[in-house]
Scaffold this active site. Structure first.
Site, short mmCIF file in Angstrom:
data_model
loop_
_atom_site.label_atom_id
_atom_site.label_comp_id
_atom_site.label_asym_id
_atom_site.label_seq_id
_atom_site.Cartn_x
_atom_site.Cartn_y
_atom_site.Cartn_z
N LYS A 115 0.80 -1.23 0.00
CA LYS A 115 0.00 0.00 0.00
C LYS A 115 0.83 1.28 0.00
O LYS A 115 0.40 2.29 -0.55
CB LYS A 115 -0.98 0.00 1.17
CG LYS A 115 -2.09 -1.04 0.99
CD LYS A 115 -3.13 -0.98 2.09
CE LYS A 115 -4.14 -2.09 1.86
NZ LYS A 115 -5.23 -2.10 2.83
N GLU A 199 -2.22 6.93 7.74
CA GLU A 199 -2.77 7.99 6.90
C GLU A 199 -3.86 8.70 7.67
O GLU A 199 -4.36 8.19 8.68
CB GLU A 199 -3.29 7.42 5.57
CG GLU A 199 -4.36 6.37 5.69
CD GLU A 199 -4.79 5.76 4.35
OE1 GLU A 199 -3.97 5.69 3.42
OE2 GLU A 199 -5.95 5.36 4.27
N ARG A 291 -7.20 -7.92 -8.84
CA ARG A 291 -7.86 -9.23 -9.01
C ARG A 291 -9.34 -8.97 -9.22
O ARG A 291 -9.80 -7.84 -9.12
CB ARG A 291 -7.68 -10.03 -7.72
CG ARG A 291 -8.18 -9.23 -6.52
CD ARG A 291 -8.17 -10.01 -5.24
NE ARG A 291 -8.35 -9.15 -4.07
CZ ARG A 291 -9.51 -8.74 -3.60
NH1 ARG A 291 -10.64 -9.13 -4.18
NH2 ARG A 291 -9.59 -7.96 -2.54
P1 ADP Z 1 -8.33 -3.59 2.78
O1 ADP Z 1 -7.08 -3.79 1.99
O2 ADP Z 1 -8.38 -4.40 4.01
O3 ADP Z 1 -9.55 -3.64 1.93
P2 ADP Z 1 -8.56 -0.69 2.74
O4 ADP Z 1 -7.36 0.17 2.74
O5 ADP Z 1 -9.26 -0.88 1.44
O6 ADP Z 1 -8.19 -2.10 3.35
O7 ADP Z 1 -9.60 -0.15 3.82
C1 ADP Z 1 -10.74 -0.89 4.18
C2 ADP Z 1 -11.78 0.02 4.81
O8 ADP Z 1 -11.25 0.69 5.96
C3 ADP Z 1 -12.27 1.14 3.91
O9 ADP Z 1 -13.30 0.74 3.05
C4 ADP Z 1 -12.72 2.19 4.92
O10 ADP Z 1 -14.00 1.92 5.42
C5 ADP Z 1 -11.72 2.02 6.04
N1 ADP Z 1 -10.59 2.95 5.86
C6 ADP Z 1 -9.38 2.66 5.36
N2 ADP Z 1 -8.58 3.74 5.33
C7 ADP Z 1 -9.30 4.76 5.84
C8 ADP Z 1 -9.04 6.14 6.10
N3 ADP Z 1 -7.87 6.70 5.83
N4 ADP Z 1 -10.04 6.89 6.64
C9 ADP Z 1 -11.23 6.34 6.92
N5 ADP Z 1 -11.54 5.05 6.72
C10 ADP Z 1 -10.60 4.26 6.19
P1 ADP Z 2 -13.17 -7.41 -2.06
O1 ADP Z 2 -12.01 -6.47 -1.98
O2 ADP Z 2 -13.24 -8.18 -3.32
O3 ADP Z 2 -14.41 -6.77 -1.66
P2 ADP Z 2 -12.61 -8.67 0.47
O4 ADP Z 2 -11.81 -7.54 1.00
O5 ADP Z 2 -13.88 -9.02 1.13
O6 ADP Z 2 -12.85 -8.56 -1.07
O7 ADP Z 2 -11.65 -9.96 0.43
C1 ADP Z 2 -12.04 -11.12 -0.23
C2 ADP Z 2 -11.31 -12.28 0.37
O8 ADP Z 2 -9.93 -12.14 0.17
C3 ADP Z 2 -11.51 -12.44 1.86
O9 ADP Z 2 -11.52 -13.82 2.16
C4 ADP Z 2 -10.28 -11.77 2.43
O10 ADP Z 2 -10.00 -12.26 3.71
C5 ADP Z 2 -9.24 -12.15 1.41
N1 ADP Z 2 -8.15 -11.19 1.30
C6 ADP Z 2 -8.20 -9.99 0.70
N2 ADP Z 2 -6.98 -9.39 0.74
C7 ADP Z 2 -6.14 -10.24 1.37
C8 ADP Z 2 -4.74 -10.20 1.71
N3 ADP Z 2 -3.95 -9.17 1.43
N4 ADP Z 2 -4.23 -11.27 2.35
C9 ADP Z 2 -5.01 -12.31 2.66
N5 ADP Z 2 -6.31 -12.40 2.37
C10 ADP Z 2 -6.89 -11.40 1.73
#
Ligand code: ADP
Ligand code: ADP
Ligand code: MG
Length: 472
Positions: A115, A199, A291
Site C-alpha cells: 500500500k 494515513e 484481481r
Molecule cells: P483492505 O485492503 O483491508 O480492503 P482498505 O485500505 O481498502 O483495506 O480499507 C478498508 C476500509 O477501511 C475502507 O473501506 C474504509 O472503510 C476504512 N478505511 C481505510 N482507510 C481509511 C481512512 N484513511 N479513513 C477512513 N476510513 C478508512
Molecule cells: P473485495 O475487496 O473483493 O471486496 P474482500 O476484502 O472481502 O474482497 O476480500 C475477499 C477475500 O480475500 C476475503 O476472504 C479476504 O479475507 C481475502 N483477502 C483480501 N486481501 C487479502 C490479503 N492481502 N491477504 C489475505 N487475504 C486477503
C-alpha cells in the site's frame, strides 16, 4: 486460444469461474482440500484434483498448484480472490512455467499490493491520495511524529493488508501508543509482514471503488463505480452499483481518476481502484485490488459486461473490443454478502450442515453461491456462503426487490446475515440512500431483530430439524 483453465480457488468464486468457462467452451479444472471434497465447485468442474488433507496449505502453495496446471495440460490459471490472488509469486511461477496467469503481471501485483508503494505511484501520477506517512513507519517515535504532522484521528494500517484486517483508528497519541504493537503483530500474523504505515482518517467517508478493465493493447476503460459504504469493521456487507450517492459529474470524475491510476502502472486485466469520498466531496485514492472482486457481480448487472469472461479474453491476448463510450449503465444493482454468521452473537461464524436451501428467484435476482441442501460448511474458510445480487430499474424498486428476494431466500441449519440485511433495508437512511462507512456502527439496534417466519417456513424448518435429528 485458452482451452483449459485451472481454478486456484474454492467457494462461490470458483463456481463463478467454472460458469464462465462453460459458456466459453473451456475445460475447467478444480482443486480441493479434503475438507472440500463435497464442495460445489468440485461437482461443477470438468476435472478436479485433491491438493491435500490440510484445509488451507494446498490452496496456498503456488508451486504445487502451477505444477498441477502443467501436468493436467491447462494453458491458463485463474486465481479468483483471496488465497494467492494477490501473491506475485503465483503470477511469476505461472509465467516461468508457460501457464497464462489470468490477471496482471507479477511486478504490478507486487507494487500495488504494497500500500505504501501504491500510494507513491499514485502521488507521482497526480492521483489524490489521503495525507499520510512517507513510506512505512520506522518505530513508534516515527509514528507519533508523523501522526502529529498529519493531525488526529489517523488510521494505522498494515502495508500488505487486505480483507479489512490490520487497520486501526487512533484518535490521539495515547491510542496510537496502544495500537502500534497490536497492528504490527496483527499484520505479521495475517500477512507475514510487519510493515505498517499511517494515513489521515477520513471521518465517516463513503467507500467508492471503480472497476477497471485493461487489455494488453493499451486500452483501458472503467465500468463505473460501486458504493461499498455499508461495512462492519472495515469489511463490506452490502455493495451497490452505481453509487446512489454520486451525481453524474462525480461519477465521470472518479471513473477518470481510476483510469489514470491504472494507466500509470500499465495495468492489465481486471482491477479495482478504491477511493474514499470525504464529506466535502473530495476523492482520495485508498488502494488498488489487482484481481476480480467479490462484488464484481453488481457491475456486471448494470453494464451487461461479463467481467470474468473479459478477464479470460484479455489474458488470451484479445483486445477489449469496446471503448469507454460503449460502456453504459442501466438501473441499480445491490449485492448482499450472505455470511454464515450470527449477527446477534457478535457475528460469530455459524458453520454446519445446511438442512434445506431454497435460492431466491424472480425478476432481477441472481445468486452466486457455493451451497446446496445437505452441504456442510467447513469451519476453515471465509464465512461468505452466498451472494444475493439484485437488479432493478430505479433505486426504490431495488430496495423493494431486495427486501422481497431476501425474504425469498431460505437457508436452514445455519444462521446467516439475511434478517440483519432485511432490517438495514427498512432503515430510512438506507432507503434515502444517505449512508457512510459509519452506518453499521451507528445503528446497533438493527441487529436486534426477532426472526419472524411464515407458518409454512416454520413447518419446513421443523421438518428439517426432525430430519437432521433422525440423521435423514
Ligand atoms: P483492505 O485492503 O483491508 O480492503 P482498505 O485500505 O481498502 O483495506 O480499507 C478498508 C476500509 O477501511 C475502507 O473501506 C474504509 O472503510 C476504512 N478505511 C481505510 N482507510 C481509511 C481512512 N484513511 N479513513 C477512513 N476510513 C478508512
Ligand atoms: P473485495 O475487496 O473483493 O471486496 P474482500 O476484502 O472481502 O474482497 O476480500 C475477499 C477475500 O480475500 C476475503 O476472504 C479476504 O479475507 C481475502 N483477502 C483480501 N486481501 C487479502 C490479503 N492481502 N491477504 C489475505 N487475504 C486477503
Ligand atoms: Mg480495500
Amino acid at each position: 486460444m485458452i482451452k483449459k483453465i485451472l481454478i486456484a480457488n474454492r467457494g462461490e468464486i470458483a463456481v463463478r469461474i467454472v460458469r464462465a468457462c462453460q459458456e466459453m467452451g473451456i475445460r475447467a479444472v478444480a482443486i480441493y482440500s479434503e475438507a472440500d471434497r463435497y464442495a460445489l465447485h468440485v461437482k461443477k468442474a470438468d476435472e478436479s484434483y485433491c491438493i491435500g488433507a490440510e484445509p488451507l496449505a494446498g490452496y496456498l502453495n503456488p508451486h504445487h498448484i502451477v505444477n498441477l496446471a502443467v501436468e493436467t495440460g491447462c494453458d491458463a490459471l485463474h486465481p479468483g480472490y483471496g488465497f494467492l490472488s494477490e501473491n506475485p509469486d503465483l503470477a511469476r511461477i505461472c509465467a516461468e512455467r508457460g501457464v497464462i496467469f489470468i490477471g496482471p503481471e507479477a511486478q504490478v501485483i507486487h507494487s500495488m499490493g504494497d500500500k505504501t508503494m501504491a500510494r507513491q505511484s499514485m502521488i507521482a501520477a497526480g492521483v489524490p491520495v489521503t495525507p499520510g506517512s512517507e513510506g512505512n513507519l520506522a518505530n513508534l517515535e516515527d509514528a507519533i511524529e508523523q501522526a502529529e504532522r498529519i493531525g488526529y484521528p489517523i488510521m494505522l494500517k498494515a502495508t500488505s493488508g487486505g480483507g479489512g484486517r490490520g487497520i486501526r483508528r487512533c484518535n490521539d497519541r495515547q491510542e496510537l501508543q496502544q495500537n502500534f504493537q497490536r497492528v504490527i503483530s496483527e499484520a505479521t500474523k495475517a500477512f507475514g509482514s510487519a510493515e505498517v504505515f499511517l494515513e489521515k482518517c477520513i471521518v465517516n467517508p463513503r467507500h467508492i471503488e471503480v472497476q477497471i478493465l485493461a487489455d494488453s493493447h493499451g486500452n483501458t476503460v472503467h465500468l463505473y463505480e460501486r458504493d461499498c459504504s455499508v461495512q462492519r469493521r472495515n469489511q463490506k456487507l452490502i455493495e451497490l452499483a452505481p453509487s446512489p450517492q454520486l451525481d453524474q459529474q462525480q461519477r465521470e470524475y472518479v471513473g477518470s481518476l481510476a483510469v489514470k491510476a491504472a494507466e500509470a502502472v500499465s495495468y492489465r486485466n481486471a482491477g479495482t481502484v478504491e477511493f474514499l469520498l470525504d464529506s466535502d466531496g473530495s476523492f482520495y485514492f485508498m488502494e488498488m485490488n489487482t484481481r476480480v472482486q467479490v462484488e464484481h457481480t453488481i457491475t456486471e448487472e448494470i453494464t451487461g459486461i461479463d467481467i470474468v469472461r473479459t478477464q479470460i479474453r484479455i489474458a488470451a491476448g484479445e483486445t477489449l473490443g469496446f471503448s469507454q463510450s460503449d460502456v453504459s449503465i442501466r438501473g441499480f444493482a445491490a449485492q448482499f454478502r450472505i455470511n454464515a454468521e450470527d449477527p446477534r452473537n457478535g457475528f460469530l461464524p455459524s458453520f454446519g450442515r445446511i438442512s434445506r436451501y431454497y435460492s431466491a428467484g424472480g425478476p432481477g435476482v441472481r445468486t452466486d453461491s457455493a451451497i446446496y441442501t445437505g452441504y456442510t460448511i467447513p469451519p476453515y474458510y471465509d464465512s461468505l456462503c452466498a451472494k444475493l445480487v439484485i437488479w432493478a430499474l430505479t433505486w426504490d424498486e431495488l430496495v423493494a426487490r431486495s427486501q422481497r428476494a431476501l425474504g425469498d431466500m431460505s437457508i436452514y441449519g445455519i444462521t446467516t446475515t439475511i434478517p440483519y440485511y432485511q432490517n438495514i433495508l427498512r432503515h430510512p437512511d438506507f432507503k434515502a440512500a444517505t449512508f457512510n462507512t459509519g452506518f453499521v456502527e451507528a445503528h446497533p439496534e438493527l441487529i436486534n431483530y426477532s426472526v419472524k417466519r411464515r407458518p409454512e417456513a416454520l413447518a419446513a424448518a421443523i421438518a428439517a430439524a426432525i430430519a437432521a435429528q433422525a440423521g435423514l
